[in-house]
Structures are given as structure tokens and as C-alpha cells.
Write an enzyme that holds these catalytic residues in place. Structure first.
Site, PDB file in Angstrom:
ATOM      1  CE1 TYR A 191     -59.408  11.017 -20.820  1.00 15.52           C
ATOM      2  CE2 TYR A 191     -60.370  11.845 -22.847  1.00 15.52           C
ATOM      3  CZ  TYR A 191     -60.500  11.501 -21.517  1.00 15.52           C
ATOM      4  OH  TYR A 191     -61.711  11.644 -20.881  1.00 15.52           O
ATOM      5  CG  ASP A 197     -58.995  11.108  -6.742  1.00 15.52           C
ATOM      6  OD1 ASP A 197     -57.852  11.466  -7.090  1.00 15.52           O
ATOM      7  OD2 ASP A 197     -60.029  11.448  -7.348  1.00 15.52           O
ATOM      8  CG  LEU A 216     -66.323   8.579 -13.106  1.00  9.91           C
ATOM      9  CD1 LEU A 216     -67.103   7.282 -12.977  1.00  9.91           C
ATOM     10  CD2 LEU A 216     -66.983   9.675 -12.288  1.00  9.91           C
ATOM     11  N   GLY A 253     -57.544  15.176  -8.847  1.00 13.94           N
ATOM     12  CA  GLY A 253     -58.634  15.425  -7.919  1.00 13.94           C
ATOM     13  C   GLY A 253     -58.178  16.306  -6.767  1.00 13.94           C
ATOM     14  NE  ARG A 275     -61.920  19.366 -17.092  1.00 18.35           N
ATOM     15  CZ  ARG A 275     -62.472  18.210 -16.769  1.00 18.35           C
ATOM     16  NH1 ARG A 275     -63.691  17.923 -17.170  1.00 18.35           N
ATOM     17  NH2 ARG A 275     -61.814  17.334 -16.044  1.00 18.35           N
ATOM     18  CG  ASN A 278     -55.120  -3.212 -11.571  1.00 17.54           C
ATOM     19  OD1 ASN A 278     -54.763  -4.366 -11.759  1.00 17.54           O
ATOM     20  ND2 ASN A 278     -54.270  -2.199 -11.488  1.00 17.54           N
TER      21      ASN A 278
END
Length: 340
Positions: A149, A37, A77, A42, A190, A103
Site C-alpha cells: 500500500y 468499482d 479513489l 466496496g 479500522r 490506466n
């Protein structure tokens, strides 16, 4: 060293909301987990409980740069997943989806590793088909504020299928619909986290539009179980496969449910709808039922109760959760999204 009966598994975006739950699940299954990450969205808090685990390793790395590690499977992810995050730096969002996936596919090809791409229901755009099946090509605005996105994930899917056709790579594509649960960041924009934090704080719940737009909400434990099942399918199963809860709720109904479960006196505040916000979103999960024998098991009220308990604890702690990247919402409205 890899455990005798397990695999060494790379999870990119592993310190994120969904990635950290996946790391938990894989460790419980006896695997060794390499969590990668860059901490743009995150948080170390999400994986703090894993740092002393003998089969867990954390590597700070941005997937837009090549990575040289040895693993058996890759769950890709890595990508900002809420509008607040991916609209803050849309160019970097596109680079993460396209260059990052490229990658990781290159790494999988070198290692002959099985590869799972976390795609999204956003590839369907503002759908003209309802519910959405995997055969639907979508209705996406390639020039809108969400395109970084939406189109980035569509390109990532294309790259996966080209690596499959050209190099014989064992790839899996999952299209994730709205997912929620503990470890969502309270400021990520969200809808579930927005509503819960507002209700617990006694603030009005903010609905963008008239509240008639719909989403389908899948609890994170159900979603993670589906990811793992798809990864273990034979090479001829590439997907894409929809994962989500097919039960549909309006934003108004969700807000009223959250207020009730929080025992809150909050009201509802209606704001203008942001651009390109889909009017309806519900997965057809017939393929997941057939191929994975998978369906959600946790209903909305049970999942919300667990999520509310998490956020109540966070608010009771008094200290804001530590942040490793820019997580503050821009002034623009962010709509009704709650993806991975």
C-alpha cells in the site's frame, strides 16, 4: 447526456466508504457521476440510495484493466485502504495503485480531463518529522507487510507528476489522513469502526500496543469537501496537499471517548503491536488552509456520535450488511489505522 450546467465525473472506487460520500456530494452539486468499482471492498449498500438517480451511473470494472468512457474529471479513489484489505492480496493492492493509476492517467490524457489522485498519509511511513508536511519524504519500509500500500501509493504519486511534466496533464494529489464516518464496514479493521462495534456489542475494545500511539481523525464530510476544493484549483496547483484533522488523539483516549459516547460497559484489551505500525500521525494542513481555504469543521465527538448512530442502526437491523468482496479480517492484528 451531460447536464447543461454540470460536468460528467468519474469516481473510481465509488462504492467504497469515501467514494460513496464523494458521489453524494458531486450529485448534490449538480454533476453527473459515473461510479466505477470492482466491489472487492466496496459495497452496493453504500450506493443503493443512488441507483435510481437520473444523473448517477454504476459500472462494475477493475481499474487494472483499461477503461473507455467520456468524462470531464476523474477522482481516482480505487484501492483497498485498510490493512485488513490491502494485506489480504498485497500483489493485487500494488497492481491497483500502479496499473490502475496508470490506466486512469492514460484515460485522462486522452480526454484532457482533470485528474485527482487519492494518495495517503502512509507515504510518510513511520514519520521522523511531526507533524508531517508535504515536503517530508517519509520513512517507509519498502519490504514490510504494509509496503504494498505505502509504496504503491508513492509510485502512483510519481506517475501523476510524470504525466504532468511529460504530457502537461492537470493532476491533483491529495494525501488523506485518517478518515471516519458512516458506511465504514464493521469488519474492515479500522480503529474507529472496531471500537464502535465492540463498544455497542459489549465486547472489550482491542488496542494494539500500549495505546500511546496517536492518530488524527477527520470526519468524512470534511474530507470530501476538501477533495472537491482541490479538484477545482487552477492547473498550476498539483499538490500534494495534506487533508486531515490536525487534532491528535492517542488510541487509549479514543477508546475511552467511544466507550463514553456509546454508554458502554466495555473494557479495554491490549494486544501486541503489528509490524510497521506508525507511532504518531498528524497532518500539517497549512497548505490546505492557504490554497483551499479548507479546515475540518466537525469535531471528534460530533463525528463519532454520527458514526455511532449509523453502526447502532446497522446492528439493530439484525441482518449483516451485504458484502460484494472479501471483507473478513485475517488473524493478524491490523493496528490503529483508519484511512479512506
Amino acid at each position: 447526456m451531460k447536464p447543461a450546467d454540470g460536468k460528467r465525473i468519474l469516481v473510481t472506487g465509488g462504492a467504497g466508504f469515501l467514494g460513496s460520500h464523494l458521489c453524494d456530494y458531486l450529485l448534490r452539486q449538480g454533476h453527473e457521476v459515473l461510479c466505477v468499482d470492482n466491489f472487492h471492498t466496496g459495497s452496493r449498500r453504500n450506493i443503493l440510495h443512488l441507483l435510481g438517480h437520473p444523473r448517477f451511473e454504476l459500472l462494475r470494472h477493475d481499474v487494472t484493466a483499461p477503461l473507455a468512457v467520456e468524462v470531464d474529471e476523474i477522482y481516482n479513489l480505487a484501492c483497498p485502504a485498510s490493512p485488513v484489505h490491502y494485506q489480504t492480496d498485497p500483489i493485487q493492492t500494488t497492481k491497483t495503485s500502479v496499473l490502475g493509476t496508470l490506466n486512469m492517467l492514460g484515460l485522462a490524457r486522452r480526454l484532457k480531463a482533470r485528474f485527482l489522485q487519492a494518495s495517503t498519509s502512509e507515504v510518510y511511513g513511520d514519520p521522523l518529522q511531526h507533524p508531517q508536511t508535504e515536503a517530508y519524504w517519509g520513512n517507509v519500509n519498502p519490504l514490510g507487510i504494509r509496503a504494498c500500500y505505502d509504496e504503491g501509493k508513492r509510485c502512483a504519486e510519481s506517475l501523476c507528476m510524470d504525466y504532468r511534466r511529460q504530457h502537461g496533464l492537470d493532476v491533483k494529489i491529495v494525501r488523506i489522513f485518517n478518515t471516519y464516518g458512516p458506511r465504514m464496514h464493521p469488519e474492515d479493521g479500522r480503529v474507529v469502526s472496531n471500537f464502535v462495534v465492540q463498544a455497542l456489542s459489549g465486547q472489550p475494545l482491542t488496542i494494539y500496543g500500549d495505546g500511546s500511539q496517536t492518530r488524527s481523525f477527520c470526519y468524512v464530510d470534511d474530507l470530501v469537501r476538501g477533495l472537491a476544493r482541490l479538484m477545482q484549483t487552477p492547473p498550476e496547483t498539483a499538490g500534494p496537499v495534506n487533508l486531515g484533522n490536525p487534532v491528535e488523539y492517542s488510541m487509549r483516549a479514543l477508546a475511552e471517548t467511544v466507550i463514553r459516547l456509546c454508554d458502554s460497559r466495555s473494557g479495554i484489551l491490549f494486544m501486541p503491536l503489528p509490524g510497521d505500525d506508525p507511532a504518531r500521525r498528524r497532518p500539517d494542513i497549512s497548505l490546505a488552509r492557504k490554497l483551499l481555504h479548507w479546515a475540518p469543521e466537525i469535531g471528534l465527538e460530533e463525528g463519532l456520535a454520527r458514526t455511532i448512530a449509523y453502526f447502532r442502526q446497522q446492528l439493530d437491523d439484525a441482518e449483516p450488511p451485504p458484502v460484494d468482496g472479501p471483507l473478513h479480517a485475517p488473524a493478524a492484528a491490523v493496528g490503529a489505522d483508519a484511512r479512506q
